[in-house]
Design an enzyme around this catalytic site. Structure first.
Site, PDB file in Angstrom:
ATOM      1  CD  GLU A 167       8.007  -2.909   8.617  1.00  0.00           C
ATOM      2  OE1 GLU A 167       7.400  -3.970   8.405  1.00  0.00           O
ATOM      3  OE2 GLU A 167       8.498  -2.203   7.706  1.00  0.00           O
ATOM      4  CB  CYS A 187      10.414  -0.552   3.057  1.00  0.00           C
ATOM      5  SG  CYS A 187      11.217  -0.036   1.556  1.00  0.00           S
ATOM      6  NE  ARG A 207      -3.590  -2.196   3.659  1.00  0.00           N
ATOM      7  CZ  ARG A 207      -2.773  -2.239   4.694  1.00  0.00           C
ATOM      8  NH1 ARG A 207      -3.027  -1.513   5.761  1.00  0.00           N
ATOM      9  NH2 ARG A 207      -1.705  -2.999   4.673  1.00  0.00           N
ATOM     10  CG  PHE A 262      -0.318   0.482   2.492  1.00  0.00           C
ATOM     11  CD1 PHE A 262      -0.156   1.847   2.757  1.00  0.00           C
ATOM     12  CD2 PHE A 262       0.143  -0.423   3.439  1.00  0.00           C
ATOM     13  CE1 PHE A 262       0.443   2.290   3.930  1.00  0.00           C
ATOM     14  CE2 PHE A 262       0.750   0.006   4.610  1.00  0.00           C
ATOM     15  CZ  PHE A 262       0.899   1.372   4.850  1.00  0.00           C
ATOM     16  CB  SER A 302       4.397  -7.338   5.902  1.00  0.00           C
ATOM     17  OG  SER A 302       3.541  -8.371   5.444  1.00  0.00           O
TER      18      SER A 302
HETATM   19  P1  NAD Z   1       1.212  -6.621   3.086  1.00  0.00           P
HETATM   20  O1  NAD Z   1       2.179  -7.735   3.233  1.00  0.00           O
HETATM   21  O2  NAD Z   1       0.055  -6.546   4.009  1.00  0.00           O
HETATM   22  O3  NAD Z   1       0.549  -6.642   1.612  1.00  0.00           O
HETATM   23  C1  NAD Z   1       1.349  -6.666   0.447  1.00  0.00           C
HETATM   24  C2  NAD Z   1       0.563  -7.356  -0.665  1.00  0.00           C
HETATM   25  O4  NAD Z   1       0.321  -8.713  -0.305  1.00  0.00           O
HETATM   26  C3  NAD Z   1      -0.799  -6.726  -0.955  1.00  0.00           C
HETATM   27  O5  NAD Z   1      -1.006  -6.711  -2.345  1.00  0.00           O
HETATM   28  C4  NAD Z   1      -1.781  -7.666  -0.247  1.00  0.00           C
HETATM   29  O6  NAD Z   1      -3.017  -7.748  -0.914  1.00  0.00           O
HETATM   30  C5  NAD Z   1      -1.075  -9.002  -0.296  1.00  0.00           C
HETATM   31  N1  NAD Z   1      -1.318  -9.817   0.904  1.00  0.00           N
HETATM   32  C6  NAD Z   1      -1.479  -9.383   2.178  1.00  0.00           C
HETATM   33  N2  NAD Z   1      -1.623 -10.429   3.016  1.00  0.00           N
HETATM   34  C7  NAD Z   1      -1.559 -11.544   2.242  1.00  0.00           C
HETATM   35  C8  NAD Z   1      -1.634 -12.934   2.526  1.00  0.00           C
HETATM   36  N3  NAD Z   1      -1.823 -13.383   3.764  1.00  0.00           N
HETATM   37  N4  NAD Z   1      -1.523 -13.799   1.508  1.00  0.00           N
HETATM   38  C9  NAD Z   1      -1.328 -13.360   0.247  1.00  0.00           C
HETATM   39  N5  NAD Z   1      -1.234 -12.050  -0.084  1.00  0.00           N
HETATM   40  C10 NAD Z   1      -1.352 -11.156   0.906  1.00  0.00           C
HETATM   41  O7  NAD Z   1       2.061  -5.272   3.103  1.00  0.00           O
HETATM   42  P2  NAD Z   1       1.511  -3.772   3.179  1.00  0.00           P
HETATM   43  O8  NAD Z   1       0.983  -3.530   4.546  1.00  0.00           O
HETATM   44  O9  NAD Z   1       0.652  -3.490   2.003  1.00  0.00           O
HETATM   45  O10 NAD Z   1       2.870  -2.955   2.963  1.00  0.00           O
HETATM   46  C11 NAD Z   1       3.703  -2.543   4.017  1.00  0.00           C
HETATM   47  C12 NAD Z   1       4.859  -3.480   4.189  1.00  0.00           C
HETATM   48  O11 NAD Z   1       5.600  -3.540   2.979  1.00  0.00           O
HETATM   49  C13 NAD Z   1       5.836  -3.022   5.263  1.00  0.00           C
HETATM   50  O12 NAD Z   1       6.247  -4.144   5.985  1.00  0.00           O
HETATM   51  C14 NAD Z   1       6.987  -2.446   4.452  1.00  0.00           C
HETATM   52  O13 NAD Z   1       8.230  -2.457   5.121  1.00  0.00           O
HETATM   53  C15 NAD Z   1       6.984  -3.342   3.271  1.00  0.00           C
HETATM   54  N6  NAD Z   1       7.646  -2.728   2.132  1.00  0.00           N
HETATM   55  C16 NAD Z   1       8.867  -3.194   1.778  1.00  0.00           C
HETATM   56  C17 NAD Z   1       9.557  -2.618   0.738  1.00  0.00           C
HETATM   57  C18 NAD Z   1      10.910  -3.108   0.352  1.00  0.00           C
HETATM   58  O14 NAD Z   1      11.397  -2.726  -0.695  1.00  0.00           O
HETATM   59  N7  NAD Z   1      11.554  -3.942   1.155  1.00  0.00           N
HETATM   60  C19 NAD Z   1       8.979  -1.552   0.036  1.00  0.00           C
HETATM   61  C20 NAD Z   1       7.724  -1.106   0.420  1.00  0.00           C
HETATM   62  C21 NAD Z   1       7.061  -1.700   1.471  1.00  0.00           C
END
Ligand code: NAD
Length: 488
Positions: free
Chosen positions: A381, A281, A177, A149, A226
């Site tokens: 985090e 991140c 989201r 998101f 995440s």
């Molecule tokens: P999230 O893991 O909740 O969701 C990411 C994606 O996965 C979304 O498209 C969501 O629909 C899908 N998803 C969520 N739960 C799932 C599940 N149980 N099974 C399958 N798919 C699922 O992450 P978020 O809250 O959208 O984003 C924030 C996180 O992303 C933070 O932890 C942040 O650090 C990380 N992030 C990392 C980087 C990087 O480059 N390392 C960059 C941006 C964000």
């Protein structure tokens, strides 16, 4: 109010799913649109269309495929302001932050335009007697992109332009989201007339993700989110034999040496910790003050946190809300846990209320001091505008904090000493290092790295890594028996 559509086989189609959720403006809690979470069957339809389109798309000469990217760059520039405003409306960050994110998205399109050079193979003539050997880079097939998101405009572009220009077909699933920005991008992609099925948009959640991970026609998965989901996606997609790259969460320490410049360092560290409401991140999460840096930086960082102007991202503010009511509750809960674990909340941003935006999900910058390094919160985090201050005697102790953490996304050092900086960049076991830089976000021509609990895979998004990820290498060993030819 609009209900968002999927874009499959070159057409906008409504999902039949009854699992529909609102898309909020986090600054006001206003519902901007609704999005249906697509079923596995709907996701399979997108994969099917991508699979069918691939055979022809891969045969379109690279010099023609790259023309789509030139036009994409021009259209993104035209819609730059509107796209940036959409990001602010659905994600909450300030307009300046949204513009920065779209700029990096466009930069990735520009770098992907170098495909004709960066997908070239190698050739060795006469590598053995009468034998030539060479490599060919070929596209993989259907590639899935699953986005988080917090950067609705930028993160899909770490992968999308590279995958397409290399000759792959793409199915993209944005975060449920913040689906509005990619809906706009796909209206642009539709205008550019990619052959039907080459690029598809599926809105959804876990069911759509699982369909992408399990379908044998999907050859590669690029995921950002995440760490818990990243591990899950990595394991499940790899078990299905796919090529996978999964960027995960982070807990980023910023080390401040006693010889760091007070004012500029304070400003940069505060921007890193509180910019995008800490939902980056690459946000600074822990400031590690070394030796004599303790007293001055303790005061200056408290002050910078307390003075940060928070509000609606389209107004003249320095920080917007967090993404949702749940997120706000979770972050406030973590601040309470930190207190129970021994921290003092020296700047308290809980229960923030912004005039005119009383329904929004606002927290103001928060500073924790005295949080034990072995506490839960010091290892979690937070993903909100919360910075904990820690004090150590020397660089060795600071490096130990970095290298013992479960994540390895970023670590930064602020110093005037080249010697300290050289040691730091060599010994910090993280993917992205900043020296006197608070958000070490690699530009598009470099890989967006990550290590340990922050990254699962090998090749990253952006630049050369992306070209390698989205192509497979074939090696050709070739011998032509010497012709006793009458032709010459
Ligand atoms: P999230 O893991 O909740 O969701 C990411 C994606 O996965 C979304 O498209 C969501 O629909 C899908 N998803 C969520 N739960 C799932 C599940 N149980 N099974 C399958 N798919 C699922 O992450 P978020 O809250 O959208 O984003 C924030 C996180 O992303 C933070 O932890 C942040 O650090 C990380 N992030 C990392 C980087 C990087 O480059 N390392 C960059 C941006 C964000």
């Amino acid at each position: 109010m609009s209900s968002l559509l999927n874009f499959i086989a070159g057409k906008w189609v409504a999902s039949h799913s009854e699992n529909v959720r609102p898309v909020h403006n986090p600054a006001s809690a206003e519902v901007l649109a609704t999005v249906a979470l697509s079923s596995a069957a709907e996701t399979h339809a997108a994969i099917e269309s991508a699979h069918n389109a691939f055979a022809e798309w891969r045969r379109v000469p690279l010099t023609e495929r790259v023309q789509f990217l030139f036009r994409l760059k021009a259209r993104l520039e035209e819609d730059f302001e509107e796209l940036s405003k959409t990001i602010t409306l659905e994600c909450g960050k300030t307009l300046a932050e949204s513009r920065g994110e779209m700029r990096r998205a466009i930069e990735n399109v520009e770098v992907a335009c170098s495909a004709s050079v960066l997908t070239q193979g190698l050739f060795s003539e006469d590598i053995a007697a009468g034998i030539d050997e060479f490599t060919i880079r070929q596209p993989l097939g259907v590639c899935a992109i699953i986005a988080p998101f917090n950067f609705p405009g930028m993160i899909p572009f770490w992968f999308l332009p590279y995958a397409l220009v290399a000759g792959n077909a793409v199915v993209l699933k944005p975060s449920e989201r913040v689906p509005l920005t990619m809906a706009h991008v796909f209206r642009i992609l539709e205008e550019l007339r990619f052959p039907a099925g080459v690029v598809s948009l599926v809105n959804g959640g876990r069911e759509a993700v699982d369909a992408l991970l399990d379908d044998e026609r999907v050859q590669a998965v690029s995921f950002v989110g995440s760490s818990a989901t990243a591990r899950y996606v990595y394991a499940r997609a790899a078990a299905a034999g796919k090529r996978v790259q999964c960027q995960g969460g982070a807990k980023n320490p910023i080390v401040i040496a006693a010889d760091a410049h007070l004012d500029s360092t304070t400003q940069v560290v505060a921007d890193s910790a509180f910019g995008c409401a800490g939902q980056r991140c690459l946000a600074a999460s822990m400031a590690v003050l070394v030796g004599d840096a303790r007293a001055p930086f303790r005061d200056s960082l408290r002050q910078a946190a307390a003075n940060r102007l928070t509000g609606f991202g389209l107004d003249a503010v320095q920080m917007g809300p967090v993404i949702s009511a749940d997120s706000k509750t979770r972050i406030q809960g973590l601040i309470e846990t930190a207190e129970q674990e021994g921290a003092r909340v020296t700047v308290d941003g809980r229960n923030a209320s912004i005039r005119g935006f009383e329904g929004g999900y606002f927290l103001k910058p928060t500073v924790l001091e005295g949080l034990p390094l072995d506490s839960n919160v010091a290892r979690t985090e937070i993903f909100g505008p919360v910075l904990s201050l820690h004090e150590v005697d020397d660089l060795d102790q600071a490096l130990a904090i970095i290298n013992q953490g479960q994540y390895g996304n970023m670590a930064c050092l602020f110093t005037s000493s080249g010697d300290l900086a050289r040691r730091f960049r060599s010994e910090a076991d993280v993917g992205n290092v900043g020296i006197n830089v608070g958000v070490a976000a690699p530009m598009a021509m470099f890989p967006f790295s990550g290590a340990r609990g922050s990254f699962f895979g090998d090749l990253h998004g952006q630049g050369r890594d992306a070209f390698q990820f989205f192509t497979k290498q074939k090696v050709v060993v070739e011998r032509w028996p010497r012709a006793v030819s009458r032709l010459f």
